[in-house]
Design a protein around this motif. Structure first.
Motif, PDB file in Angstrom:
ATOM      1  N   LYS A   1       0.978  -1.308   0.001  1.00  0.00           N
ATOM      2  CA  LYS A   1      -0.061  -0.347   0.005  1.00  0.00           C
ATOM      3  C   LYS A   1       1.081   1.455   0.289  1.00  0.00           C
ATOM      4  O   LYS A   1       1.222   2.471  -0.651  1.00  0.00           O
ATOM      5  CB  LYS A   1      -0.714   0.192   1.144  1.00  0.00           C
TER       6      LYS A   1
ATOM      7  N   GLU B   1      -6.210   1.202  -2.898  1.00  0.00           N
ATOM      8  CA  GLU B   1      -7.330   0.671  -1.528  1.00  0.00           C
ATOM      9  C   GLU B   1      -8.204  -0.983  -1.928  1.00  0.00           C
ATOM     10  O   GLU B   1      -8.005  -0.974  -0.945  1.00  0.00           O
ATOM     11  CB  GLU B   1      -7.801   2.105  -1.158  1.00  0.00           C
ATOM     12  N   ASP B   2      -8.497  -0.576  -3.304  1.00  0.00           N
ATOM     13  CA  ASP B   2      -9.817  -1.946  -3.275  1.00  0.00           C
ATOM     14  C   ASP B   2      -8.365  -3.133  -3.760  1.00  0.00           C
ATOM     15  O   ASP B   2      -9.380  -4.268  -2.755  1.00  0.00           O
ATOM     16  CB  ASP B   2      -9.986  -1.159  -4.399  1.00  0.00           C
TER      17      ASP B   2
ATOM     18  N   GLU C   1      -6.687  -8.485   2.229  1.00  0.00           N
ATOM     19  CA  GLU C   1      -6.533  -8.638   3.790  1.00  0.00           C
ATOM     20  C   GLU C   1      -8.260  -9.231   3.670  1.00  0.00           C
ATOM     21  O   GLU C   1      -7.282 -10.140   4.287  1.00  0.00           O
ATOM     22  CB  GLU C   1      -7.060  -7.075   4.162  1.00  0.00           C
ATOM     23  N   THR C   2      -8.884  -9.543   3.082  1.00  0.00           N
ATOM     24  CA  THR C   2      -9.814 -10.145   2.977  1.00  0.00           C
ATOM     25  C   THR C   2      -9.409 -11.385   2.363  1.00  0.00           C
ATOM     26  O   THR C   2     -10.043 -12.711   3.080  1.00  0.00           O
ATOM     27  CB  THR C   2     -11.093  -9.562   1.487  1.00  0.00           C
TER      28      THR C   2
ATOM     29  N   GLN D   1      -8.147 -12.715   6.225  1.00  0.00           N
ATOM     30  CA  GLN D   1      -8.603 -13.194   6.514  1.00  0.00           C
ATOM     31  C   GLN D   1      -9.168 -14.678   6.672  1.00  0.00           C
ATOM     32  O   GLN D   1      -9.414 -15.078   7.749  1.00  0.00           O
ATOM     33  CB  GLN D   1      -9.131 -11.901   6.722  1.00  0.00           C
TER      34      GLN D   1
ATOM     35  N   GLN E   1      -5.960  -3.653  -1.349  1.00  0.00           N
ATOM     36  CA  GLN E   1      -5.741  -3.706  -0.605  1.00  0.00           C
ATOM     37  C   GLN E   1      -6.977  -4.035  -0.392  1.00  0.00           C
ATOM     38  O   GLN E   1      -6.108  -5.567   0.310  1.00  0.00           O
ATOM     39  CB  GLN E   1      -5.682  -2.141   0.298  1.00  0.00           C
ATOM     40  N   LYS E   2      -7.691  -3.654   0.400  1.00  0.00           N
ATOM     41  CA  LYS E   2      -9.415  -4.296   0.868  1.00  0.00           C
ATOM     42  C   LYS E   2      -9.425  -6.282   0.279  1.00  0.00           C
ATOM     43  O   LYS E   2      -9.184  -6.830   1.290  1.00  0.00           O
ATOM     44  CB  LYS E   2     -10.450  -3.550   0.927  1.00  0.00           C
TER      45      LYS E   2
END
Length: 187
Positions: A146, A152-153, A159-160, A163, A155-156
């Protein structure tokens, strides 16, 4: 700038699987009142000047549900193997019969079952911590990307992914713990 960032989820999964494999090994070493050849895996014997796994100095068998036998190949090592088993903390009293060491597995009492359940819980927590550490490494890689210009998309998305992988591994650890505790408490 960093549109080609690709998180190595296979590496993260492999590392999390390693934590799970380690948990299974630790669970196998817990004595549950049932004989299992894997309960001797952590036992190391001082053979020929180095610490050697017990399965490399003899054959480990389970001839009946409450008995494990170790057929030691070298007569000179029988005493060392017996000593290693006594000092291993398994709570088993070896009986010698020539080069065969017999290990009768005693019935567990209620208090010992509860203690083993707590130990299994500690092993599971250790595995959860390992999985979370791998998750943190993955998240750190994403944060670094990042900073290098990842959207940002993206990154999300990553991260998803990390997770979801973490959640599924933690769920596997919890299921393994549940199964092991049920096995321990079974009379």
């Amino acid at each position: 700038m960093s549109d080609d960032f690709e998180l190595d989820t296979d590496d993260l999964k492999r590392r999390m699987d390693g934590a799970m494999a380690n948990l299974r090994t630790e669970f196998a070493s817990l004595r549950t009142g049932r004989a299992s050849a894997s309960m001797l895996e952590p036992v190391m014997v001082d053979a020929y000047g180095s610490m050697t796994p017990i399965n490399q100095v003899g054959t480990v068998n389970v001839p009946e549900p409450r008995m494990v036998t170790v057929n030691v190949w070298d007569k000179g090592l029988v005493g060392k193997v017996e000593k290693a088993i006594r000092e291993s903390g398994l709570g088993i009293n070896p009986q010698l019969n020539g080069t065969i060491i017999m290990l009768p597995i005693p019935e567990l009492n209620e208090e010992r079952r509860r203690e083993l359940g707590k130990v299994a819980g500690q092993y599971a927590e250790s595995a959860r911590v390992s999985v979370r550490n791998v998750r943190r490494d993955g998240m750190d890689q994403i944060k670094k990307a990042k900073g290098d210009g990842m959207s940002e998309d993206d990154q999300k998305f990553w991260e998803t992914e990390v997770q979801e992988l973490t959640d599924s591994m933690i769920k596997s650890v919890d299921e393994a713990l549940e199964n092991k505790q049920a096995e321990i408490m079974q009379v």
